[in-house]
Write a protein that holds these residues in place. Sequence first.
Motif, PDB file in Angstrom:
ATOM      1  N   CYS A   1     -23.363 -27.635 -42.867  1.00 43.28           N
ATOM      2  CA  CYS A   1     -24.627 -28.231 -43.272  1.00 43.28           C
ATOM      3  C   CYS A   1     -24.352 -29.422 -44.190  1.00 43.28           C
ATOM      4  CB  CYS A   1     -25.477 -27.187 -43.994  1.00 43.28           C
ATOM      5  SG  CYS A   1     -27.025 -27.828 -44.627  1.00 43.28           S
ATOM      6  N   ASP A   2     -24.996 -30.551 -43.922  1.00 39.39           N
ATOM      7  CA  ASP A   2     -24.809 -31.741 -44.757  1.00 39.39           C
ATOM      8  C   ASP A   2     -25.465 -31.602 -46.127  1.00 39.39           C
ATOM      9  OD1 ASP A   2     -23.423 -32.961 -42.727  1.00 39.39           O
ATOM     10  OD2 ASP A   2     -25.152 -34.053 -41.960  1.00 39.39           O
ATOM     11  N   ALA A   3     -26.472 -30.747 -46.246  1.00 36.34           N
ATOM     12  CA  ALA A   3     -27.210 -30.614 -47.501  1.00 36.34           C
ATOM     13  C   ALA A   3     -26.548 -29.636 -48.472  1.00 36.34           C
ATOM     14  CB  ALA A   3     -28.640 -30.182 -47.223  1.00 36.34           C
TER      15      ALA A   3
ATOM     16  N   ILE B   1     -27.853 -28.494 -30.656  1.00 36.49           N
ATOM     17  CA  ILE B   1     -28.569 -29.605 -31.294  1.00 36.49           C
ATOM     18  C   ILE B   1     -29.858 -29.067 -31.899  1.00 36.49           C
ATOM     19  CG2 ILE B   1     -29.802 -31.770 -30.887  1.00 36.49           C
ATOM     20  CD1 ILE B   1     -27.747 -32.430 -28.763  1.00 36.49           C
ATOM     21  N   GLY B   2     -30.085 -29.398 -33.146  1.00 43.60           N
ATOM     22  CA  GLY B   2     -31.280 -28.932 -33.838  1.00 43.60           C
ATOM     23  C   GLY B   2     -31.105 -27.593 -34.530  1.00 43.60           C
ATOM     24  N   LYS B   3     -29.894 -27.033 -34.482  1.00 45.66           N
ATOM     25  CA  LYS B   3     -29.633 -25.744 -35.139  1.00 45.66           C
ATOM     26  C   LYS B   3     -29.885 -25.889 -36.636  1.00 45.66           C
ATOM     27  CE  LYS B   3     -26.060 -22.292 -35.736  1.00 45.66           C
ATOM     28  NZ  LYS B   3     -26.605 -21.119 -35.119  1.00 45.66           N
ATOM     29  N   ARG B   4     -30.587 -24.927 -37.197  1.00 45.42           N
ATOM     30  CA  ARG B   4     -30.964 -24.988 -38.595  1.00 45.42           C
ATOM     31  C   ARG B   4     -30.018 -24.161 -39.459  1.00 45.42           C
ATOM     32  NH1 ARG B   4     -34.876 -28.163 -38.482  1.00 45.42           N
ATOM     33  NH2 ARG B   4     -36.053 -27.984 -40.390  1.00 45.42           N
ATOM     34  N   CYS B   5     -29.825 -24.609 -40.686  1.00 46.05           N
ATOM     35  CA  CYS B   5     -28.967 -23.924 -41.646  1.00 46.05           C
ATOM     36  C   CYS B   5     -29.651 -22.629 -42.091  1.00 46.05           C
ATOM     37  CB  CYS B   5     -28.721 -24.828 -42.857  1.00 46.05           C
ATOM     38  SG  CYS B   5     -27.778 -24.044 -44.168  1.00 46.05           S
ATOM     39  N   PRO B   6     -28.916 -21.509 -42.124  1.00 43.35           N
ATOM     40  CA  PRO B   6     -29.536 -20.261 -42.563  1.00 43.35           C
ATOM     41  C   PRO B   6     -29.838 -20.237 -44.065  1.00 43.35           C
ATOM     42  CG  PRO B   6     -27.221 -19.915 -42.038  1.00 43.35           C
ATOM     43  CD  PRO B   6     -27.555 -21.322 -41.656  1.00 43.35           C
ATOM     44  N   HIS B   7     -29.219 -21.120 -44.843  1.00 43.34           N
ATOM     45  CA  HIS B   7     -29.412 -21.112 -46.295  1.00 43.34           C
ATOM     46  C   HIS B   7     -30.529 -22.040 -46.764  1.00 43.34           C
ATOM     47  CE1 HIS B   7     -25.875 -18.633 -46.826  1.00 43.34           C
ATOM     48  NE2 HIS B   7     -25.226 -19.446 -45.996  1.00 43.34           N
ATOM     49  N   CYS B   8     -30.518 -23.285 -46.286  1.00 46.32           N
ATOM     50  CA  CYS B   8     -31.503 -24.256 -46.797  1.00 46.32           C
ATOM     51  C   CYS B   8     -32.471 -24.753 -45.727  1.00 46.32           C
ATOM     52  CB  CYS B   8     -30.785 -25.433 -47.449  1.00 46.32           C
ATOM     53  SG  CYS B   8     -29.817 -26.414 -46.302  1.00 46.32           S
ATOM     54  N   ASP B   9     -32.333 -24.290 -44.490  1.00 44.74           N
ATOM     55  CA  ASP B   9     -33.236 -24.591 -43.380  1.00 44.74           C
ATOM     56  C   ASP B   9     -33.288 -26.078 -42.996  1.00 44.74           C
ATOM     57  OD1 ASP B   9     -34.887 -23.410 -41.413  1.00 44.74           O
ATOM     58  OD2 ASP B   9     -36.632 -24.294 -42.395  1.00 44.74           O
ATOM     59  N   THR B  10     -32.196 -26.832 -43.211  1.00 46.45           N
ATOM     60  CA  THR B  10     -32.124 -28.208 -42.714  1.00 46.45           C
ATOM     61  C   THR B  10     -31.372 -28.214 -41.384  1.00 46.45           C
ATOM     62  OG1 THR B  10     -30.084 -28.642 -43.934  1.00 46.45           O
ATOM     63  CG2 THR B  10     -32.145 -29.239 -45.022  1.00 46.45           C
TER      64      THR B  10
ATOM     65  N   ASP C   1     -25.012 -36.885 -34.025  1.00 43.94           N
ATOM     66  CA  ASP C   1     -23.728 -36.243 -34.345  1.00 43.94           C
ATOM     67  C   ASP C   1     -23.085 -35.669 -33.087  1.00 43.94           C
ATOM     68  OD1 ASP C   1     -24.108 -36.853 -37.000  1.00 43.94           O
ATOM     69  OD2 ASP C   1     -24.776 -34.841 -37.560  1.00 43.94           O
ATOM     70  N   TYR C   2     -23.887 -35.044 -32.228  1.00 45.32           N
ATOM     71  CA  TYR C   2     -23.346 -34.477 -30.996  1.00 45.32           C
ATOM     72  C   TYR C   2     -22.831 -35.576 -30.067  1.00 45.32           C
ATOM     73  CZ  TYR C   2     -22.713 -31.847 -26.765  1.00 45.32           C
ATOM     74  OH  TYR C   2     -22.148 -31.290 -25.647  1.00 45.32           O
ATOM     75  N   ARG C   3     -23.545 -36.703 -29.981  1.00 47.01           N
ATOM     76  CA  ARG C   3     -23.101 -37.809 -29.132  1.00 47.01           C
ATOM     77  C   ARG C   3     -21.740 -38.321 -29.587  1.00 47.01           C
ATOM     78  NH1 ARG C   3     -22.753 -43.075 -29.121  1.00 47.01           N
ATOM     79  NH2 ARG C   3     -23.597 -43.300 -31.204  1.00 47.01           N
ATOM     80  N   ILE C   4     -21.537 -38.464 -30.884  1.00 43.92           N
ATOM     81  CA  ILE C   4     -20.257 -38.922 -31.418  1.00 43.92           C
ATOM     82  C   ILE C   4     -19.165 -37.900 -31.115  1.00 43.92           C
ATOM     83  CG2 ILE C   4     -18.995 -39.419 -33.543  1.00 43.92           C
ATOM     84  CD1 ILE C   4     -21.625 -40.577 -34.628  1.00 43.92           C
TER      85      ILE C   4
END
Length: 99
Positions: A13-15, A30-39, A46-49
Motif C-alpha cells: 500500500c502506498d499510503a 487492479i483496484g484491490k483495496r488495502c485491508p488496513h486503510c482502505d486505499t 501501476d499494472y501497465r508499467i
Amino acid sequence: MKQRVVRRQKLVCDACYAAEEIDHLSYDMIGKRCPHCDTVMLTAEDYRIYYRLEWRFKLREWFWRLKAALGFKVEHGLISRSVITEGELVFEARRKGLL
C-alpha cells in the motif's frame, strides 16, 4: 549445481505500507483495496508499467536462450528489484551479489 530462481512479489500500500505477499500479479487485482486503510493498492497505471517490465524480462530471457543455443557465451546471475509507486518505476540491478 544450477541456482534456484526465487521470485517473491509483494503488493504494498502506498499510503500505510502494509504488504501482502502474492504469487503473481494479475489484471484482476487492479483496484484491490488495502485491508488496513482502505486505499487502492494497485492502479491500472501501476499494472501497465508492471506488465511492460515483465515483457522486457521475457524478451531478454528468450534472447539469452537463443544466444546460448547458437553457442555464444551467456552470463547469468542478474539480480534485480523493481518498485512501482504511483506510476513511477524504480529498477535496481546487479550482476551477482545482493541488492
